[in-house]
Design an enzyme around this catalytic site. Structure first.
Site, PDB file in Angstrom:
ATOM      1  N   ASP A 178       0.838  -1.211   0.000  1.00  0.00           N
ATOM      2  CA  ASP A 178       0.000   0.000   0.000  1.00  0.00           C
ATOM      3  C   ASP A 178       0.870   1.257   0.000  1.00  0.00           C
ATOM      4  O   ASP A 178       1.748   1.405   0.864  1.00  0.00           O
ATOM      5  CB  ASP A 178      -0.888   0.046   1.256  1.00  0.00           C
ATOM      6  CG  ASP A 178      -2.043  -0.941   1.208  1.00  0.00           C
ATOM      7  OD1 ASP A 178      -2.199  -1.652   0.191  1.00  0.00           O
ATOM      8  OD2 ASP A 178      -2.798  -0.991   2.196  1.00  0.00           O
ATOM      9  N   LYS A 224      -6.856  -6.697   0.900  1.00  0.00           N
ATOM     10  CA  LYS A 224      -7.991  -7.087   1.756  1.00  0.00           C
ATOM     11  C   LYS A 224      -7.794  -8.470   2.377  1.00  0.00           C
ATOM     12  O   LYS A 224      -8.105  -8.680   3.556  1.00  0.00           O
ATOM     13  CB  LYS A 224      -9.292  -7.036   0.948  1.00  0.00           C
ATOM     14  CG  LYS A 224      -9.628  -5.614   0.511  1.00  0.00           C
ATOM     15  CD  LYS A 224     -10.956  -5.511  -0.171  1.00  0.00           C
ATOM     16  CE  LYS A 224     -11.107  -4.169  -0.881  1.00  0.00           C
ATOM     17  NZ  LYS A 224     -10.858  -2.998  -0.024  1.00  0.00           N
ATOM     18  N   GLU A 237     -10.851  -9.353  -4.472  1.00  0.00           N
ATOM     19  CA  GLU A 237      -9.648  -8.827  -5.149  1.00  0.00           C
ATOM     20  C   GLU A 237      -8.889  -9.956  -5.852  1.00  0.00           C
ATOM     21  O   GLU A 237      -7.754  -9.775  -6.268  1.00  0.00           O
ATOM     22  CB  GLU A 237      -8.732  -8.093  -4.156  1.00  0.00           C
ATOM     23  CG  GLU A 237      -9.234  -6.699  -3.841  1.00  0.00           C
ATOM     24  CD  GLU A 237      -8.308  -5.881  -2.962  1.00  0.00           C
ATOM     25  OE1 GLU A 237      -8.494  -4.652  -2.915  1.00  0.00           O
ATOM     26  OE2 GLU A 237      -7.415  -6.445  -2.295  1.00  0.00           O
ATOM     27  N   ASN A 290     -20.208  -3.894   2.753  1.00  0.00           N
ATOM     28  CA  ASN A 290     -20.503  -2.633   3.418  1.00  0.00           C
ATOM     29  C   ASN A 290     -21.734  -2.035   2.727  1.00  0.00           C
ATOM     30  O   ASN A 290     -22.273  -2.617   1.771  1.00  0.00           O
ATOM     31  CB  ASN A 290     -19.287  -1.695   3.439  1.00  0.00           C
ATOM     32  CG  ASN A 290     -18.869  -1.229   2.050  1.00  0.00           C
ATOM     33  OD1 ASN A 290     -19.654  -1.264   1.107  1.00  0.00           O
ATOM     34  ND2 ASN A 290     -17.626  -0.781   1.919  1.00  0.00           N
ATOM     35  N   GLY A 313     -20.239   1.628   8.884  1.00  0.00           N
ATOM     36  CA  GLY A 313     -19.363   2.628   9.476  1.00  0.00           C
ATOM     37  C   GLY A 313     -19.878   3.106  10.812  1.00  0.00           C
ATOM     38  O   GLY A 313     -20.192   2.302  11.698  1.00  0.00           O
ATOM     39  N   ALA A 355      -9.079  -0.156   5.743  1.00  0.00           N
ATOM     40  CA  ALA A 355      -9.014  -1.473   6.400  1.00  0.00           C
ATOM     41  C   ALA A 355      -9.981  -1.632   7.572  1.00  0.00           C
ATOM     42  O   ALA A 355      -9.928  -2.650   8.263  1.00  0.00           O
ATOM     43  CB  ALA A 355      -7.594  -1.828   6.846  1.00  0.00           C
ATOM     44  N   ALA A 356     -10.875  -0.662   7.786  1.00  0.00           N
ATOM     45  CA  ALA A 356     -11.870  -0.848   8.852  1.00  0.00           C
ATOM     46  C   ALA A 356     -12.751  -2.065   8.545  1.00  0.00           C
ATOM     47  O   ALA A 356     -13.043  -2.885   9.425  1.00  0.00           O
ATOM     48  CB  ALA A 356     -12.720   0.404   9.007  1.00  0.00           C
ATOM     49  N   GLY A 357     -13.149  -2.194   7.278  1.00  0.00           N
ATOM     50  CA  GLY A 357     -13.958  -3.356   6.882  1.00  0.00           C
ATOM     51  C   GLY A 357     -13.173  -4.648   7.016  1.00  0.00           C
ATOM     52  O   GLY A 357     -13.727  -5.705   7.359  1.00  0.00           O
ATOM     53  N   ASP A 358     -11.877  -4.578   6.746  1.00  0.00           N
ATOM     54  CA  ASP A 358     -11.041  -5.792   6.879  1.00  0.00           C
ATOM     55  C   ASP A 358     -10.901  -6.191   8.345  1.00  0.00           C
ATOM     56  O   ASP A 358     -10.924  -7.371   8.678  1.00  0.00           O
ATOM     57  CB  ASP A 358      -9.658  -5.544   6.273  1.00  0.00           C
ATOM     58  CG  ASP A 358      -9.743  -5.225   4.789  1.00  0.00           C
ATOM     59  OD1 ASP A 358     -10.709  -5.685   4.144  1.00  0.00           O
ATOM     60  OD2 ASP A 358      -8.859  -4.506   4.284  1.00  0.00           O
ATOM     61  N   GLY A 397      -3.152   3.726   8.350  1.00  0.00           N
ATOM     62  CA  GLY A 397      -2.601   2.557   7.669  1.00  0.00           C
ATOM     63  C   GLY A 397      -3.519   1.353   7.799  1.00  0.00           C
ATOM     64  O   GLY A 397      -4.500   1.372   8.549  1.00  0.00           O
TER      65      GLY A 397
HETATM   66  O1  RIB Z   1      -9.383  -2.622   2.389  1.00  0.00           O
HETATM   67  C1  RIB Z   1      -8.179  -1.899   2.384  1.00  0.00           C
HETATM   68  C2  RIB Z   1      -7.243  -2.513   1.378  1.00  0.00           C
HETATM   69  O2  RIB Z   1      -7.795  -2.364   0.084  1.00  0.00           O
HETATM   70  C3  RIB Z   1      -5.888  -1.860   1.302  1.00  0.00           C
HETATM   71  O3  RIB Z   1      -4.960  -2.404   2.210  1.00  0.00           O
HETATM   72  C4  RIB Z   1      -5.514  -2.022  -0.154  1.00  0.00           C
HETATM   73  O4  RIB Z   1      -4.412  -2.844  -0.378  1.00  0.00           O
HETATM   74  C5  RIB Z   1      -6.770  -2.567  -0.840  1.00  0.00           C
HETATM   75  O5  RIB Z   1      -6.704  -3.923  -1.048  1.00  0.00           O
END
Ligand code: RIB
Length: 306
Positions: free
Chosen positions: A18, A45, A145, A189, A223, A251-254, A289
């Site tokens: 990233d 992700k 992805e 989301n 959110g 990355a909140a969703g991750d 980040g």
């Molecule tokens: O969900 C956030 C992620 O989306 C980032 O880390 C980026 O690499 C994309 O995949």
């Protein structure tokens, strides 16, 4: 929770390097803006969700692909530091590693553009080599992805075994009935739910998705408005967000999906797993980040207790 024969959670998905640009405001089409700062860190992700799960103390494997470049080495070393099982993460000859170009504005909103590189080379047969491990896991979690073929292979391997199958349909693209039928839990989301269902209202979107995937539990993340939970047969319930001051929503969703998977693998009820996942998302938006923002179990507990 854990399994002597292998990881409790298997995440099949992307890993990227990233490049994050901090900007006062996001540019409109045709506009140039100046970045105040540039940061470089591991993301993607799939990798983010795997790290979020592992940080809950749940044995977790990541199945993915990196390029045959120095960045590929950096990504593998970074993931190995998170105690992930990387047995089925491979280097793709001649391919660059995945990269994401992210802009984050002064109030934490973001735009993300991904150059998938080696992630696009993760095939169904690659995932099939991990099928036995996936089938023995408690949860298999994947996203969009990577190719549909790889996603279907991951969910099918879970179904063939005992794993609960979880799909985070991000970034959103049309999903066919065969793929939806393989999902036990679908976690879009609100934007993705609207794209997939054609309905802007999150509750209506959840119900429309439930009609397309009648066997699945639908969880819509919203959110600062929390999450909606719709098990097969309903009703819709709402889990509130924990109020925080966001600095970066990347990355909140991750964080949500990884902690959800870990909590389900640990035997939590769906409602309790969503509560923990909501706390994880809240933690993630307070730190800049992707991987740096993913909570440990103690961070989740502190927010829930606070
Ligand atoms: O969900 C956030 C992620 O989306 C980032 O880390 C980026 O690499 C994309 O995949």
């Amino acid at each position: 929770m854990t399994n002597d024969a292998g990881p409790a959670v298997v995440v099949v998905g992307s890993v990227n390097l990233d490049f994050t640009l901090e900007v006062a405001r996001l540019p409109v089409p045709g506009e140039t803006v100046l970045a105040e700062r540039v940061r470089r860190a591991i993301g993607g992700k799939g990798a983010n969700q795997a790290v979020a799960s592992a940080r809950q103390g749940i044995p977790t494997a990541f199945v993915g692909a990196v390029g045959e470049d120095p960045e590929g080495v950096e990504l593998l070393e970074g993931l190995a530091r998170e105690s992930l099982d990387l047995t089925f993460t491979r280097r793709v000859e001649g391919a660059p590693s995945g990269r994401a170009f992210i802009a984050v504005d002064g109030i934490g909103r973001n735009t993300v553009i991904v150059a998938g590189g080696a992630n696009g080379s993760l095939t169904g047969p690659d995932v099939d080599t991990a099928a036995a491990m996936i089938g023995r896991a408690a949860v298999v979690l994947t996203q969009l992805e990577i190719s549909d073929e790889a996603v279907v292979a991951a969910l099918s391997a879970g179904r063939a075994g005992k794993a609960l199958t979880v799909l985070n349909p991000a970034p959103a693209r049309p999903l066919d009935a065969r793929l939806l039928a393989l999902c036990d839990v679908l976690v879009p989301n609100s934007t993705e739910a609207a794209i997939l269902s054609g309905c802007d209202d999150a509750e209506t979107a959840a119900q429309a998705l439930a009609r397309r995937a009648p066997g699945a539990t639908i969880i819509v993340t919203r959110g600062e408005e929390g999450a909606l939970l719709l098990p097969p047969g309903g009703p819709v319930t709402s889990v509130p967000a924990i109020p925080v001051d966001p600095v970066d929503t990347v990355a909140a969703g991750d964080a949500f999906c990884g902690v959800l998977a870990a909590a389900m693998a640990a035997g939590r009820t769906l409602t309790e797993a969503v509560r923990q996942a909501t706390a994880a998302g809240a933690h993630a938006v307070t730190i800049r980040g992707a991987i740096p923002s993913l909570p440990r179990a103690s961070d989740v507990a502190a927010l829930l207790d606070g």
